[in-house]
Design a protein around this motif. Structure first.
Motif, mmCIF file in Angstrom:
data_model
loop_
_atom_site.group_PDB
_atom_site.id
_atom_site.type_symbol
_atom_site.label_atom_id
_atom_site.label_comp_id
_atom_site.label_asym_id
_atom_site.label_seq_id
_atom_site.Cartn_x
_atom_site.Cartn_y
_atom_site.Cartn_z
ATOM 1 N N ILE A 198 -28.228 37.925 23.125
ATOM 2 C CA ILE A 198 -28.143 37.632 21.716
ATOM 3 C C ILE A 198 -29.114 36.359 21.415
ATOM 4 C CG2 ILE A 198 -26.683 36.264 20.148
ATOM 5 C CD1 ILE A 198 -24.112 37.642 21.641
ATOM 6 N N GLU A 199 -29.441 35.604 22.382
ATOM 7 C CA GLU A 199 -30.242 34.618 21.891
ATOM 8 C C GLU A 199 -31.844 35.264 21.792
ATOM 9 O OE1 GLU A 199 -32.684 30.990 24.364
ATOM 10 O OE2 GLU A 199 -31.209 31.694 25.108
ATOM 11 N N GLU A 226 -26.160 46.860 23.359
ATOM 12 C CA GLU A 226 -24.943 46.902 22.270
ATOM 13 C C GLU A 226 -23.448 46.453 22.936
ATOM 14 O OE1 GLU A 226 -21.558 48.528 20.363
ATOM 15 O OE2 GLU A 226 -22.263 49.131 22.400
ATOM 16 N N TYR A 227 -23.252 46.851 24.031
ATOM 17 C CA TYR A 227 -21.846 46.678 24.787
ATOM 18 C C TYR A 227 -21.924 45.069 25.016
ATOM 19 C CZ TYR A 227 -18.072 46.272 28.292
ATOM 20 O OH TYR A 227 -17.100 45.994 28.894
ATOM 21 N N ASP A 228 -23.013 44.352 25.358
ATOM 22 C CA ASP A 228 -22.923 43.091 26.001
ATOM 23 C C ASP A 228 -22.828 42.191 24.486
ATOM 24 O OD1 ASP A 228 -23.135 43.513 28.277
ATOM 25 O OD2 ASP A 228 -25.023 42.985 28.801
ATOM 26 N N ILE A 229 -23.273 42.559 23.547
ATOM 27 C CA ILE A 229 -23.136 41.765 22.154
ATOM 28 C C ILE A 229 -21.781 42.131 21.695
ATOM 29 C CG2 ILE A 229 -24.007 41.662 19.917
ATOM 30 C CD1 ILE A 229 -26.814 42.516 20.826
ATOM 31 N N ARG A 230 -21.248 43.102 21.739
ATOM 32 C CA ARG A 230 -19.886 43.556 21.322
ATOM 33 C C ARG A 230 -18.825 42.595 21.940
ATOM 34 N NH1 ARG A 230 -17.282 48.225 22.915
ATOM 35 N NH2 ARG A 230 -19.438 49.199 23.149
ATOM 36 N N VAL A 246 -14.803 38.203 22.797
ATOM 37 C CA VAL A 246 -14.670 36.905 23.455
ATOM 38 C C VAL A 246 -14.581 35.716 22.583
ATOM 39 C CG1 VAL A 246 -15.478 35.166 25.138
ATOM 40 C CG2 VAL A 246 -15.426 37.555 25.731
ATOM 41 N N ALA A 247 -15.718 35.567 21.775
ATOM 42 C CA ALA A 247 -15.658 34.523 20.629
ATOM 43 C C ALA A 247 -14.350 34.663 19.724
ATOM 44 C CB ALA A 247 -16.592 34.591 19.721
ATOM 45 N N PRO A 260 -16.264 40.917 13.534
ATOM 46 C CA PRO A 260 -17.428 41.621 12.838
ATOM 47 C C PRO A 260 -18.197 42.526 13.597
ATOM 48 C CG PRO A 260 -18.037 39.281 13.699
ATOM 49 C CD PRO A 260 -16.507 39.319 13.947
ATOM 50 N N THR A 261 -18.844 43.405 13.214
ATOM 51 C CA THR A 261 -19.460 44.600 13.809
ATOM 52 C C THR A 261 -20.833 43.552 14.382
ATOM 53 O OG1 THR A 261 -21.123 45.076 11.918
ATOM 54 C CG2 THR A 261 -18.879 46.189 12.305
ATOM 55 N N ASN A 262 -21.438 44.186 15.440
ATOM 56 C CA ASN A 262 -22.452 43.595 15.891
ATOM 57 C C ASN A 262 -23.880 43.356 14.720
ATOM 58 O OD1 ASN A 262 -21.411 44.258 18.247
ATOM 59 N ND2 ASN A 262 -23.191 45.323 19.259
#
Length: 85
Positions: free
Chosen positions: A1-2, A38-42, A47-48, A68-70
């Motif tokens: 994400i960063e 994609e999976y890791d962002i989702r 988790v958030a 929210p969606t990615n």
């Protein structure tokens, strides 16, 4: 994400080609598949959603009734970071 934020900071248009362009740039940088990106962002969003929904709503600037969606998350996070950092 960063790293996605780093890329989007310089080319926000990639939000409109998220799977084809943004994920592939991140995947190439870390030598992983675009599916992993994609999976890791989702997963981070989920988790958030489960652990700190208030912060997620603050980032997205709306009351959320589902995660929210990615694309929505990345777009809102970019906007949030531009405003506060």
């Amino acid at each position: 994400i960063e790293y996605s934020m780093h890329i989007l900071k310089h080319d926000e248009e990639l939000l409109y080609k998220i799977a084809a362009s943004l994920y592939s740039k991140v995947a190439a940088h870390y030598d992983v598949s675009i599916y992993s990106v994609e999976y890791d962002i989702r997963t981070a969003i989920i988790v958030a959603w489960k652990t700190n929904r208030n912060l997620l709503e603050e980032i997205c600037k709306v009351k959320l009734y589902k995660p929210p969606t990615n694309k929505e998350f990345l777009e809102n996070l970019l906007s949030y970071l531009r405003k506060y950092i």
